[in-house]
Design a protein around this motif. Sequence first.
Motif, PDB file in Angstrom:
ATOM      1  N   ARG A   1      -2.923 -10.384  12.946  1.00  0.00           N
ATOM      2  CA  ARG A   1      -3.112  -8.944  13.144  1.00  0.00           C
ATOM      3  C   ARG A   1      -3.146  -8.202  11.808  1.00  0.00           C
ATOM      4  O   ARG A   1      -3.918  -7.257  11.625  1.00  0.00           O
ATOM      5  N   LYS A   2      -2.294  -8.625  10.876  1.00  0.00           N
ATOM      6  CA  LYS A   2      -2.295  -7.995   9.553  1.00  0.00           C
ATOM      7  C   LYS A   2      -3.650  -8.188   8.867  1.00  0.00           C
ATOM      8  O   LYS A   2      -4.137  -7.300   8.160  1.00  0.00           O
ATOM      9  N   LYS A   3      -4.261  -9.354   9.082  1.00  0.00           N
ATOM     10  CA  LYS A   3      -5.538  -9.653   8.438  1.00  0.00           C
ATOM     11  C   LYS A   3      -6.633  -8.700   8.907  1.00  0.00           C
ATOM     12  O   LYS A   3      -7.526  -8.340   8.128  1.00  0.00           O
ATOM     13  N   ILE A   4      -6.578  -8.276  10.165  1.00  0.00           N
ATOM     14  CA  ILE A   4      -7.574  -7.337  10.684  1.00  0.00           C
ATOM     15  C   ILE A   4      -7.544  -6.042   9.885  1.00  0.00           C
ATOM     16  O   ILE A   4      -8.580  -5.529   9.444  1.00  0.00           O
ATOM     17  N   VAL A   5      -6.333  -5.513   9.684  1.00  0.00           N
ATOM     18  CA  VAL A   5      -6.186  -4.272   8.916  1.00  0.00           C
ATOM     19  C   VAL A   5      -6.546  -4.510   7.452  1.00  0.00           C
ATOM     20  O   VAL A   5      -7.249  -3.714   6.829  1.00  0.00           O
ATOM     21  N   HIS A   6      -6.070  -5.624   6.910  1.00  0.00           N
ATOM     22  CA  HIS A   6      -6.307  -5.921   5.492  1.00  0.00           C
ATOM     23  C   HIS A   6      -7.797  -6.033   5.192  1.00  0.00           C
ATOM     24  O   HIS A   6      -8.287  -5.506   4.177  1.00  0.00           O
ATOM     25  N   ASN A   7      -8.531  -6.704   6.054  1.00  0.00           N
ATOM     26  CA  ASN A   7      -9.966  -6.868   5.820  1.00  0.00           C
ATOM     27  C   ASN A   7     -10.694  -5.529   5.824  1.00  0.00           C
ATOM     28  O   ASN A   7     -11.575  -5.289   4.988  1.00  0.00           O
ATOM     29  N   ALA A   8     -10.339  -4.658   6.766  1.00  0.00           N
ATOM     30  CA  ALA A   8     -10.978  -3.339   6.824  1.00  0.00           C
ATOM     31  C   ALA A   8     -10.623  -2.514   5.594  1.00  0.00           C
ATOM     32  O   ALA A   8     -11.492  -1.869   4.980  1.00  0.00           O
ATOM     33  N   PHE A   9      -9.351  -2.544   5.211  1.00  0.00           N
ATOM     34  CA  PHE A   9      -8.899  -1.763   4.057  1.00  0.00           C
ATOM     35  C   PHE A   9      -9.514  -2.281   2.756  1.00  0.00           C
ATOM     36  O   PHE A   9      -9.888  -1.499   1.880  1.00  0.00           O
ATOM     37  N   SER A  10      -9.614  -3.599   2.604  1.00  0.00           N
ATOM     38  CA  SER A  10     -10.153  -4.156   1.370  1.00  0.00           C
ATOM     39  C   SER A  10     -11.640  -3.843   1.226  1.00  0.00           C
ATOM     40  O   SER A  10     -12.144  -3.738   0.100  1.00  0.00           O
ATOM     41  N   THR A  11     -12.330  -3.670   2.334  1.00  0.00           N
ATOM     42  CA  THR A  11     -13.736  -3.260   2.275  1.00  0.00           C
ATOM     43  C   THR A  11     -13.863  -1.814   1.819  1.00  0.00           C
ATOM     44  O   THR A  11     -14.761  -1.470   1.043  1.00  0.00           O
ATOM     45  N   PHE A  12     -12.949  -0.972   2.280  1.00  0.00           N
ATOM     46  CA  PHE A  12     -13.018   0.459   1.963  1.00  0.00           C
ATOM     47  C   PHE A  12     -12.405   0.772   0.592  1.00  0.00           C
ATOM     48  O   PHE A  12     -12.997   1.483  -0.215  1.00  0.00           O
ATOM     49  N   PHE A  13     -11.204   0.255   0.359  1.00  0.00           N
ATOM     50  CA  PHE A  13     -10.510   0.498  -0.914  1.00  0.00           C
ATOM     51  C   PHE A  13     -10.826  -0.659  -1.866  1.00  0.00           C
ATOM     52  O   PHE A  13     -10.054  -1.602  -2.006  1.00  0.00           O
ATOM     53  N   LYS A  14     -11.956  -0.581  -2.515  1.00  0.00           N
ATOM     54  CA  LYS A  14     -12.494  -1.706  -3.282  1.00  0.00           C
ATOM     55  C   LYS A  14     -11.645  -2.068  -4.500  1.00  0.00           C
ATOM     56  O   LYS A  14     -11.680  -3.198  -4.981  1.00  0.00           O
ATOM     57  N   PHE A  15     -10.867  -1.100  -5.025  1.00  0.00           N
ATOM     58  CA  PHE A  15     -10.092  -1.359  -6.238  1.00  0.00           C
ATOM     59  C   PHE A  15      -8.584  -1.305  -5.985  1.00  0.00           C
ATOM     60  O   PHE A  15      -7.799  -1.216  -6.923  1.00  0.00           O
ATOM     61  N   GLY A  16      -8.194  -1.379  -4.719  1.00  0.00           N
ATOM     62  CA  GLY A  16      -6.788  -1.238  -4.374  1.00  0.00           C
ATOM     63  C   GLY A  16      -6.129  -2.548  -3.974  1.00  0.00           C
ATOM     64  O   GLY A  16      -6.738  -3.380  -3.293  1.00  0.00           O
ATOM     65  N   LYS A  17      -4.882  -2.738  -4.401  1.00  0.00           N
ATOM     66  CA  LYS A  17      -4.069  -3.853  -3.938  1.00  0.00           C
ATOM     67  C   LYS A  17      -3.382  -3.417  -2.654  1.00  0.00           C
ATOM     68  O   LYS A  17      -2.751  -2.355  -2.617  1.00  0.00           O
ATOM     69  N   ILE A  18      -3.505  -4.220  -1.616  1.00  0.00           N
ATOM     70  CA  ILE A  18      -3.125  -3.775  -0.273  1.00  0.00           C
ATOM     71  C   ILE A  18      -1.945  -4.573   0.272  1.00  0.00           C
ATOM     72  O   ILE A  18      -1.929  -5.801   0.223  1.00  0.00           O
ATOM     73  N   SER A  19      -0.957  -3.856   0.813  1.00  0.00           N
ATOM     74  CA  SER A  19       0.191  -4.467   1.481  1.00  0.00           C
ATOM     75  C   SER A  19       0.211  -3.995   2.934  1.00  0.00           C
ATOM     76  O   SER A  19       0.194  -2.794   3.200  1.00  0.00           O
ATOM     77  N   ILE A  20       0.224  -4.936   3.867  1.00  0.00           N
ATOM     78  CA  ILE A  20       0.226  -4.620   5.300  1.00  0.00           C
ATOM     79  C   ILE A  20       1.508  -5.157   5.929  1.00  0.00           C
ATOM     80  O   ILE A  20       1.797  -6.353   5.851  1.00  0.00           O
ATOM     81  N   GLU A  21       2.288  -4.281   6.549  1.00  0.00           N
ATOM     82  CA  GLU A  21       3.524  -4.691   7.201  1.00  0.00           C
ATOM     83  C   GLU A  21       3.664  -4.008   8.554  1.00  0.00           C
ATOM     84  O   GLU A  21       3.004  -3.006   8.837  1.00  0.00           O
ATOM     85  N   HIS A  22       4.559  -4.551   9.373  1.00  0.00           N
ATOM     86  CA  HIS A  22       4.840  -4.000  10.697  1.00  0.00           C
ATOM     87  C   HIS A  22       5.515  -2.631  10.577  1.00  0.00           C
ATOM     88  O   HIS A  22       6.189  -2.355   9.578  1.00  0.00           O
ATOM     89  N   ASP A  23       5.356  -1.794  11.582  1.00  0.00           N
ATOM     90  CA  ASP A  23       5.936  -0.447  11.500  1.00  0.00           C
ATOM     91  C   ASP A  23       7.453  -0.467  11.387  1.00  0.00           C
ATOM     92  O   ASP A  23       8.050   0.408  10.744  1.00  0.00           O
ATOM     93  N   ILE A  24       8.098  -1.468  11.973  1.00  0.00           N
ATOM     94  CA  ILE A  24       9.559  -1.479  11.914  1.00  0.00           C
ATOM     95  C   ILE A  24      10.059  -1.770  10.490  1.00  0.00           C
ATOM     96  O   ILE A  24      11.147  -1.331  10.096  1.00  0.00           O
ATOM     97  N   ALA A  25       9.254  -2.467   9.694  1.00  0.00           N
ATOM     98  CA  ALA A  25       9.608  -2.676   8.288  1.00  0.00           C
ATOM     99  C   ALA A  25       9.560  -1.346   7.542  1.00  0.00           C
ATOM    100  O   ALA A  25      10.429  -1.048   6.712  1.00  0.00           O
ATOM    101  N   GLY A  26       8.556  -0.523   7.856  1.00  0.00           N
ATOM    102  CA  GLY A  26       8.472   0.794   7.240  1.00  0.00           C
ATOM    103  C   GLY A  26       9.618   1.693   7.660  1.00  0.00           C
ATOM    104  O   GLY A  26      10.189   2.422   6.837  1.00  0.00           O
ATOM    105  N   ALA A  27       9.971   1.645   8.942  1.00  0.00           N
ATOM    106  CA  ALA A  27      11.093   2.450   9.429  1.00  0.00           C
ATOM    107  C   ALA A  27      12.399   2.014   8.768  1.00  0.00           C
ATOM    108  O   ALA A  27      13.254   2.844   8.444  1.00  0.00           O
ATOM    109  N   ALA A  28      12.553   0.714   8.551  1.00  0.00           N
ATOM    110  CA  ALA A  28      13.765   0.195   7.918  1.00  0.00           C
ATOM    111  C   ALA A  28      13.886   0.699   6.480  1.00  0.00           C
ATOM    112  O   ALA A  28      14.956   1.136   6.051  1.00  0.00           O
ATOM    113  N   ILE A  29      12.794   0.645   5.730  1.00  0.00           N
ATOM    114  CA  ILE A  29      12.815   1.131   4.348  1.00  0.00           C
ATOM    115  C   ILE A  29      13.074   2.638   4.323  1.00  0.00           C
ATOM    116  O   ILE A  29      13.848   3.138   3.500  1.00  0.00           O
ATOM    117  N   ALA A  30      12.423   3.360   5.237  1.00  0.00           N
ATOM    118  CA  ALA A  30      12.589   4.817   5.285  1.00  0.00           C
ATOM    119  C   ALA A  30      14.029   5.213   5.593  1.00  0.00           C
ATOM    120  O   ALA A  30      14.548   6.186   5.041  1.00  0.00           O
TER     121      ALA A  30
END
Length: 282
Positions: free
Chosen positions: A73-102
Amino acid sequence: MIAVVYSGSYFAHWRLTDKGRTVASFKTNGINPYFNDEKHILQLLNKNINLIHHAEEIKRIFFFGAGASSDERKKIVHNAFSTFFKFGKISIEHDIAGAAIACCKNEPGIISICGSGSNAAWYDGKRVWPNNYGLGYILADEGSGNWLGRQLIKEFMNDTLPPSIRKKFIHKYDADRKNLLEKVYRQKQPALFLSSFTDFYLDNKNDHHLQNVIKKGFSKLISTYLLPLYQQHPGTSVHFAGSVAFNFQEHLYEAAAEADLQITNIIKEPINNLLTYYSSKN
């Protein structure tokens, strides 16, 4: 420039920042790889003027999203983002990981999401530990927006809503049995339809019957997920993130107290805390 994104199924919250200065703050439709393929995500990105304008400047993207729970599932998002953000390093994580950090930053804690869906996990200060939770809107999501929607529709269908609430429900939604069943069982992304009824609970937040439904949902969430985690990690701080937890926090605190569980904090939208966290590291 960095981009920080926190996405539920309904909305994705975006913050673009450069050298500590917020360049853009906006929302798009939610990005959930369970429901959205690469093409759909790329189309969404290409519709936003902020993203189009800054795409080549963004060098780091931190994405946290519902549904990004496996490498596939992460690869689906990563592939779309890497096509759009051509010069960006991309990190894809589950929402609960973001909530934990927040909520916890680099400290350990038990984190629960309760928005359109619900989930919970143990965070050791560095990573979220996997568990068997997060089974989605059909098998789980106790206490969440779509769980509340299911209860409301079932009571309407079974004619067990109090007359005053039933009258308000019909007036607000022009509801009938056939139309509701069609939307639940035949339209795309029924979880979003179900969670939309959270607005009805907000509009009638002083109604005793609906308050009991909300509290029942929170009690189920706590007993099913939070208490087992707390038994494994006694004395750990407990945190909540999400619009349902925040908007109905009075009932959440009450349900937690009845379970002898103390809540450390409740945040509505993790995005701002995530922005602060990653801005300080770049």
